[in-house]
Design a protein around this motif. Structure first.
Motif: not given
Length: 417
Positions: A124, A278, A281, A285
């Protein structure tokens, strides 16, 4: 012997980017040094270096359960991406053997190197949000007999690269259209229509989004077309989600009176420095969306949301030309229907004649001159050659095979003796 003191303990990374920041990606080597500055002789039991990477989510909600009672609910979740430990001085031992294996550091500055590889898995990206974060750090801990340990922690940045040149992000125009009719009791005005389109889905910070839009106002109110880029942070813990939306950038068009329309032919909205998306993950988010909308005073706005992905690898030159060509398409095809492709060239327009093709197939001298040319040019020359003419008899037979066939036919036609 008078024992000295630890004046300073620090962690330094060997590799820094142009902004003097330690930035890495999955699978890369992270290396650095632990600096220990002592004023005199210092007895050291151990010097440990621990590298960690953790995504953490936390928020609190309070609820009233009655007139005089209330309770608080904590939501926490954690995902570990990295855990690495090295012992630079000494070894792991029990607390009882505090005097065993003690290392003596003399006065001065001492350096101890460390290194480790980040996991090859999808990490991440480093992130700081309102209800959660993704952090990576290196912590050094100096243990001395009969004294409190000395600790220091230094964070570093991890980017999980997102290449916007992939077809999924580059060749994915986002488009849509909506219409709304304003009414009050039994009186209804004309509709307000909105159509919007952008050339691709992937962008990087610093890029400008070309917005193609059409707004038609048939209502009795004065409306204003606008566009805004939003970041949405979503945090997950204990089966519940928490969402935060932030305005990143926006722009405004001209006001439209009744019966007026407005077109945006590539109106630019620049993306400021923001965190990349992202998406992998499980507990955090970060997503982006371009919202093109019509601001209607005294009513709900008419809006279109076009999802975006903010990446880390910018657009290549060749991909930029492809995106530019696609963005120059007709602004009337708002439904995302691709433009009519250009017709392929006809065989009559080709510069190669049939005689030249046969000559090349036979291995003429002109063809051998191209053997020294680059492979790409050689392929381009023969890319659009017409197919060979159909015939049941090979027009270019092998001489040996031709002689055998001729002898067989001669024997078949000769009268028997």
């Amino acid at each position: 012997m008078v024992l000295g003191k630890v004046r300073a303990l620090a962690v330094c990374f060997d590799t820094l980017n142009e902004n003097n920041l330690p930035v890495f990606s999955g699978g890369e080597l992270v290396s650095g040094r632990v600096l220990v500055d002592v004023t005199g002789d210092v007895r050291v039991r151990s010097l440990d270096v621990t590298a960690r990477g953790v995504a953490k989510v936390r928020w609190t909600e309070s609820r009233n359960a009655g007139a005089n009672t209330a309770y608080t609910q904590n939501y926490t979740e954690e995902v570990e991406y990295l855990h690495h430990r090295d012992c630079l001085i000494g070894e792991d031992r029990d607390e009882d053997g505090v005097d065993e294996g003690v290392t003596l550091l003399h006065a001065g500055l001492h350096e101890f190197a460390f290194s480790f590889h980040l996991p090859q898995m999808a990490l991440a990206t480093s992130f700081e949000g309102k209800h959660g974060s993704v952090r990576y750090w290196v912590k050094a801990e100096l243990q001395r007999p009969w004294m409190l340990p000395v600790k220091v922690k230094k964070e570093f940045i991890v980017f999980e690269h997102i290449d916007i040149n992939t077809p999924l992000l580059l060749q994915a125009p986002q488009a849509g259209s909506k219409e709304k009719t304003l009414c009050c009791w039994f009186c209804a005005s004309g509709p307000i229509s909105l159509s919007a389109k952008i050339a691709r889905k992937g962008y990087t910070p610093g890029d400008s989004i070309q917005i193609f839009a059409e707004v038609e106002n048939c209502s009795s109110r004065v409306v204003v077309p606008k566009a805004a880029l939003y970041q949405t942070q979503t945090f997950f813990a204990k089966g519940k989600g928490k969402e935060i939306q932030q305005l990143v950038s926006n722009l405004r068009g001209e006001s439209l009176a009744q019966g007026k329309s407005q077109s945006w032919e590539g109106k630019l909205l620049k993306i400021p420095p923001v965190s990349p998306s992202i998406l992998d993950c499980p507990i955090i988010r970060v997503e982006y969306a371009l919202v093109v909308y019509v601001d209607i005073p005294g009513g709900l706005n008419l809006s279109l949301s076009l999802p975006l992905v903010i990446g880390t690898i910018p657009l290549h030159a060749a991909a930029s030309r492809t995106s530019s060509i696609s963005s120059h398409g007709s602004a009337s095809s708002w439904g995302g229907v691709p433009e009519r492709p250009e017709a392929p060239p006809s065989y009559s327009e080709l510069a190669f004649s049939e005689a030249h093709r046969r000559h090349c197939l036979r291995g003429g001298d002109e063809c051998h001159e191209h053997e020294a040319a680059p492979l790409l040019a050689y392929i381009s020359e023969f890319r659009y050659l017409p197919p060979p003419l159909y015939a049941e008899v090979d027009p270019y037979p092998d001489p040996a095979e031709a002689c055998s066939v001729l002898e067989a036919r001669t024997l078949d036609t000769c009268p028997s003796r």
